[in-house]
Write a protein that holds these residues in place. Structure first.
Motif: not given
Lengths: 125, 362
Positions: B80-84, B169-176, B187-191, B195-197
Motif C-alpha cells: 500500500g506504499k510507494a517509494q522513490y 506516498y501511499s495508494f489504494t485500488v478502487g472505483s473512481i 504521489t506526483g511530480y509537481t509539489g 493524486y496519480e491514477l
C-alpha cells in the motif's frame, strides 16, 4: 495567422517595415505563437552596425531561447524600451507595440531579397 | 508516433503537440505554460502521463531481485506504499529513476520514465538471475495525474473511497468515476499535492470526461508537459536525461537519501556508493537562483563569477511563481554550500546567482 501585406519577412520569422532609410524589425505572429509566452527579450546591440543575418538579440519563452537575426545590414539605432518590463507585448501585438529594434538600413538593395507576405505565408504553410 | 487514450482530446483542445519519448504529447494548451503552472500551484490541473512505463515484478523472488536492482530498501516498503528509487547501472551511473509500489504480497509495480521503457525492460531482464516474474504492462496502463491544492476535494466528488485516508506516498485500488480497478496514488511530480491514477486504457475517455464534469466548479484545466517541467523544477525534482543519466553518480546528484546499500541488500554498485559517500565527491548537484536578470538553460556554464568554470546547468527556467531565473546544475564541491555566490555564463556575460536549497517555490 496574421501576416500584414505591407511588411517584408525573413525565413527566420522576422518582419521588416521600412520608413525612409530606417526600418522597424520584430518577430512574426507565427513566431510568437510557436514560441509561446515571451518572458524575456534581450537586445544589447544598440549602436552596433551588423550584417544581414547577424544576431541582434535573443528572445526567451518559458522553455526556449531563440536568437534574433537582423533581416538586412544596418546600424541598430534603438531597442523597444517597453519590452524590458512587458515582453508579453511580443505575443499580444507582434507587429505593433511588440517591435524589437529600429535600424538604419545600410544598403537598400538588400531589402529586395526579403520575402513578401505571400511568400512568407507559403513558407510557414 | 505512439498515442495515448487522450491524444485526440488534446488535439481537439488545441494543444501544441510534440513528440516526446515516441509519443505524441501535449506540450501546452491554449492558455500557455505560465497559466497552466499557476493553475496547478493554486487550484487543480490534470496531466496525461500515459506515456510512463509500468512493469510488474512478481513471485517469491521478487523482493530479493528488487533489493539488488533498486537503490532504496524495498524490504522496508509495506503493502500500500510507494517509494522513490533508481536503478544503478553497474558502472556507478543511473539506468533510470522510478517509483516502486508494493501492490500485494510478492507483487510490485515499477513506474519508469517513458523515454527509458525499452532500455529499462532490457536491463531488468538482463539482471534477473533471481528468476522473478517480469511483465511489461506499459501499453496496457494509462495514467492521469490530478495535481494541485484542490485535487483532493475535486476527486472526492467522484469516489466513495475516503481520499484523506491515503497518506503521502501511499495508494489504494478502487472505483473512481465509475471505473473499477484504478490505482489511486497520493504521489506526483509537481509539489502541489494531488493524486496519480493508473487504469486500463479503454476507460481513459470515460475517466477524463467525468473528471472535467466534476472539475468545472474547481476550475480544472488540462496541463501539458511544459508546465510539468517547470513545476518539477521549482520543487528541485530531478529529471532523467537532465540531472541524472548513465554517467552521473547518485551521490553527486543528491540521491544519497534513496541509496541504501548497507541494509542487507546486494545492491548493484552498493560498495562504490558507500565509498563515494564516505570519501566525498568532487562535484554536487545544487539549486541556484539568479540575482541578475536572466534565464539559465541546460548546458550553460556555471562560473565562480571571475571567469573560472565550476560546473554546468542541467535544467533552468524562468520560475513562473517567482518570476526569476532558477536552475539546477553540478558545481565543484567547494561551491556547493548554500549561500555561495556563483554565476551563470549567458551569452558572454557572467550573471550573478546564489546557491539555494530547493524548493524554489516557497
Amino acid at each position: 495567422m496574421n501576416i500584414p501585406t505591407n511588411l517584408k519577412y525573413t525565413k527566420d520569422h522576422e518582419w521588416f517595415r521600412l520608413e525612409g532609410d530606417c526600418a522597424y524589425v520584430g518577430i512574426t505572429d507565427f513566431a510568437q505563437s510557436e514560441l509561446g509566452e515571451i518572458v524575456f527579450v534581450e537586445i544589447e546591440t544598440v549602436g552596433e552596425t551588423l550584417n544581414a543575418g547577424e544576431t541582434f538579440g535573443t528572445v526567451e519563452a518559458v522553455k526556449t531561447v531563440s536568437d534574433l537575426f537582423l533581416p538586412v545590414s544596418g546600424e541598430v539605432l534603438e531597442a523597444n524600451p517597453l519590452l524590458e518590463d512587458q515582453p508579453g507585448l511580443v505575443n499580444s501585438d507582434p507587429y505593433g507595440e511588440g517591435w524589437m529594434v529600429k535600424i538604419r538600413v545600410k544598403n537598400m538593395a538588400e531589402t529586395e531579397t526579403l520575402l513578401t507576405a505571400e511568400a512568407y505565408r507559403s513558407l510557414i504553410a | 508516433m505512439k498515442t495515448t487514450p487522450f491524444t485526440d482530446i488534446h488535439i481537439a483542445l488545441g494543444a501544441k503537440m510534440h513528440e516526446f519519448a515516441g509519443y505524441n504529447m501535449p506540450i501546452e494548451y491554449t492558455t500557455g505554460i505560465i497559466d497552466e503552472h499557476l493553475t496547478v500551484v493554486n487550484g487543480v490541473g490534470v496531466f496525461d502521463v500515459s506515456h510512463m512505463g509500468e512493469f510488474w515484478v512478481k513471485g517469491a523472488n521478487a523482493l530479493q531481485f528488487l533489493q539488488k536492482i533498486c537503490s532504496n530498501n524495498i524490504a522496508a516498503l509495506p503493502i500500500g506504499k510507494a517509494q522513490y528509487n533508481f536503478f544503478p547501472n553497474g558502472k556507478g551511473g543511473i539506468v533510470d529513476d522510478l517509483i516502486v509500489y508494493h501492490y500485494e504480497p510478492e507483487k510490485y509495480l515499477l513506474v519508469v520514465n517513458a523515454a527509458n521503457i525499452e532500455k529499462d525492460w532490457e536491463w531488468i531482464n538482463s539482471q534477473n538471475s533471481e528468476g522473478a516474474e517480469l511483465e511489461n504492462s506499459s501499453d496496457n496502463m494509462a495514467q492521469l495525474a490530478i495535481q494541485g491544492p484542490k485535487a483532493a476535494e475535486q476527486l472526492q466528488t467522484l469516489t466513495d473511497i475516503p481520499l484523506s485516508e491515503i497518506p503521502y506516498y501511499s495508494f489504494t485500488v478502487g472505483s473512481i468515476a465509475g471505473v473499477d480497478n484504478v490505482i489511486i496514488s497520493n504521489t506526483g511530480y509537481t509539489g502541489a499535492g494531488g493524486y496519480e491514477l493508473y487504469f486500463y486504457p479503454q476507460f481513459g475517455q470515460q475517466l477524463w470526461n467525468k473528471l472535467f464534469e466534476a472539475g468545472e466548479p474547481f476550475g480544472l484545466k488540462p496541463i501539458g508537459l511544459g508546465a510539468r517541467d517547470t513545476l518539477r523544477l521549482e520543487m528541485g525534482f530531478l529529471l532523467y536525461g537532465n540531472e541524472i543519466d548513465e554517467t552521473t553518480s547518485p551521490i553527486e546528484a543528491g540521491l544519497g537519501w534513496i541509496t541504501k546499500p548497507a541494509e542487507g541488500k546486494n545492491l548493484i554498485d552498493g560498495d562504490l556508493f558507500t565509498h563515494q559517500r564516505t570519501e566525498g565527491v568532487a562535484k554536487k548537484l545544487v539549486g541556484f537562483e539568479l540575482i541578475d536578470r536572466g534565464i539559465p538553460r541546460t548546458g550553460y556554464e556555471l562560473t565562480d563569477g571571475k571567469g573560472k568554470t565550476i560546473g554546468r546547468v542541467t535544467s533552468g527556467t524562468l520560475s513562473p511563481t517567482r518570476k526569476i531565473g532558477i536552475g539546477l546544475g553540478y558545481v565543484e564541491t567547494p561551491y556547493a554550500k548554500i549561500g555561495t555566490e556563483i554565476a551563470v555564463a549567458i551569452r558572454n556575460k557572467e550573471l550573478k546567482a546564489i546557491v539555494v536549497k530547493p524548493p524554489f517555490r516557497k
